[in-house]
Scaffold this motif. Structure first.
Motif, PDB file in Angstrom:
ATOM      1  N   GLU A 196       0.850  -1.185   0.000  1.00 36.79           N
ATOM      2  CA  GLU A 196       0.000   0.000   0.000  1.00 36.79           C
ATOM      3  C   GLU A 196       0.890   1.240   0.000  1.00 36.79           C
ATOM      4  N   LEU A 197       0.476   2.238  -0.777  1.00 39.38           N
ATOM      5  CA  LEU A 197       1.162   3.525  -0.757  1.00 39.38           C
ATOM      6  C   LEU A 197       0.323   4.506   0.037  1.00 39.38           C
ATOM      7  N   ASP A 198       0.997   5.384   0.756  1.00 40.06           N
ATOM      8  CA  ASP A 198       0.305   6.423   1.508  1.00 40.06           C
ATOM      9  C   ASP A 198      -0.503   7.278   0.536  1.00 40.06           C
ATOM     10  N   GLU A 199      -1.805   7.220   0.631  1.00 38.96           N
ATOM     11  CA  GLU A 199      -2.683   7.945  -0.292  1.00 38.96           C
ATOM     12  C   GLU A 199      -2.871   9.406   0.101  1.00 38.96           C
ATOM     13  N   THR A 200      -2.393   9.807   1.290  1.00 39.61           N
ATOM     14  CA  THR A 200      -2.585  11.196   1.713  1.00 39.61           C
ATOM     15  C   THR A 200      -1.715  12.157   0.911  1.00 39.61           C
ATOM     16  N   ILE A 201      -0.732  11.618   0.221  1.00 45.79           N
ATOM     17  CA  ILE A 201       0.173  12.462  -0.570  1.00 45.79           C
ATOM     18  C   ILE A 201      -0.518  12.990  -1.822  1.00 45.79           C
ATOM     19  N   GLY A 202      -1.482  12.247  -2.319  1.00 42.87           N
ATOM     20  CA  GLY A 202      -2.192  12.677  -3.527  1.00 42.87           C
ATOM     21  C   GLY A 202      -1.857  11.790  -4.707  1.00 42.87           C
ATOM     22  N   ARG A 203      -2.421  12.136  -5.840  1.00 48.55           N
ATOM     23  CA  ARG A 203      -2.260  11.344  -7.053  1.00 48.55           C
ATOM     24  C   ARG A 203      -1.198  11.979  -7.951  1.00 48.55           C
ATOM     25  N   ALA A 204      -0.645  11.143  -8.827  1.00 55.04           N
ATOM     26  CA  ALA A 204       0.346  11.615  -9.792  1.00 55.04           C
ATOM     27  C   ALA A 204      -0.293  11.597 -11.183  1.00 55.04           C
ATOM     28  N   THR A 205       0.527  11.801 -12.200  1.00 53.16           N
ATOM     29  CA  THR A 205       0.037  11.786 -13.577  1.00 53.16           C
ATOM     30  C   THR A 205      -0.443  10.376 -13.934  1.00 53.16           C
ATOM     31  N   PRO A 206      -1.277  10.263 -14.975  1.00 56.59           N
ATOM     32  CA  PRO A 206      -1.742   8.926 -15.374  1.00 56.59           C
ATOM     33  C   PRO A 206      -0.596   7.965 -15.699  1.00 56.59           C
ATOM     34  N   ASP A 207       0.470   8.449 -16.352  1.00 56.41           N
ATOM     35  CA  ASP A 207       1.610   7.583 -16.667  1.00 56.41           C
ATOM     36  C   ASP A 207       2.243   7.032 -15.385  1.00 56.41           C
ATOM     37  N   VAL A 208       2.430   7.898 -14.397  1.00 51.16           N
ATOM     38  CA  VAL A 208       3.059   7.490 -13.137  1.00 51.16           C
ATOM     39  C   VAL A 208       2.134   6.559 -12.359  1.00 51.16           C
TER      40      VAL A 208
END
Length: 161
Positions: free
Chosen positions: A15-27
């Motif tokens: 699991e990645l910490d989701e509080t950081i936010g989303r990145a670009t679709p490619d990432v």
């Protein structure tokens, strides 16, 4: 020793910490592929734990440090490792630059140009993976493929942050 016992530990959830936010679709696509591949095949042996265990891992960034929260299959906390990202700064920066070039090349470059950029991208990725293996030495045993997928996830976290 029990003949059915596996000789290596394995990640069963990442699991990645989701509080950081989303990145670009490619990432985000890279993240999804890395997690899928990681769960399918990995070697993950936290020091001081049963080598045949199954583990859950949550990756997060706290105060510019990488936090690896390792739990058993039931979710019981086992150990948390905090790694400085300083040794990764240069390779992550280089990796982002070459990934941007790669994504741009896919849209407009010749196949030979794309292949050359991809070779460079893989080389930088290997450097980051080796650094990760060195930083985890004595804490968590991983093989190169596991380190490569974890390095991808560290880059995703870093880019989000």
């Amino acid at each position: 020793m029990d003949g059915n016992r596996r000789s290596t530990g394995k990640l069963i959830d990442v699991e990645l910490d989701e509080t950081i936010g989303r990145a670009t679709p490619d990432v985000e696509h890279e993240r999804a592929v890395a997690i899928f591949d990681l769960i399918e095949e990995n070697v993950f042996n936290p020091a001081g734990t049963e080598a045949s265990g199954e583990f859950k891992l949550k990756l997060s960034l706290v105060d510019k440090r990488l936090v690896l929260d390792i739990r058993d299959a039931k979710g019981t906390p086992l150990v948390t490792h905090i790694l400085s990202l300083t040794p990764f700064r240069r390779v992550i920066k280089d990796y982002f630059l070459i990934c941007d070039s790669y994504y741009e090349a896919i849209r407009s470059a010749t196949p030979s140009q794309i292949e050359a950029i991809d070779m460079g991208r893989r080389g930088i990725h290997n450097d980051g993976s080796q650094t990760l293996m060195e930083r985890l030495a004595g804490k968590v045993e991983v093989d190169l493929d596991t380190a490569r997928r974890l390095f991808t996830l560290i880059c995703v976290l870093h880019r989000r942050g």
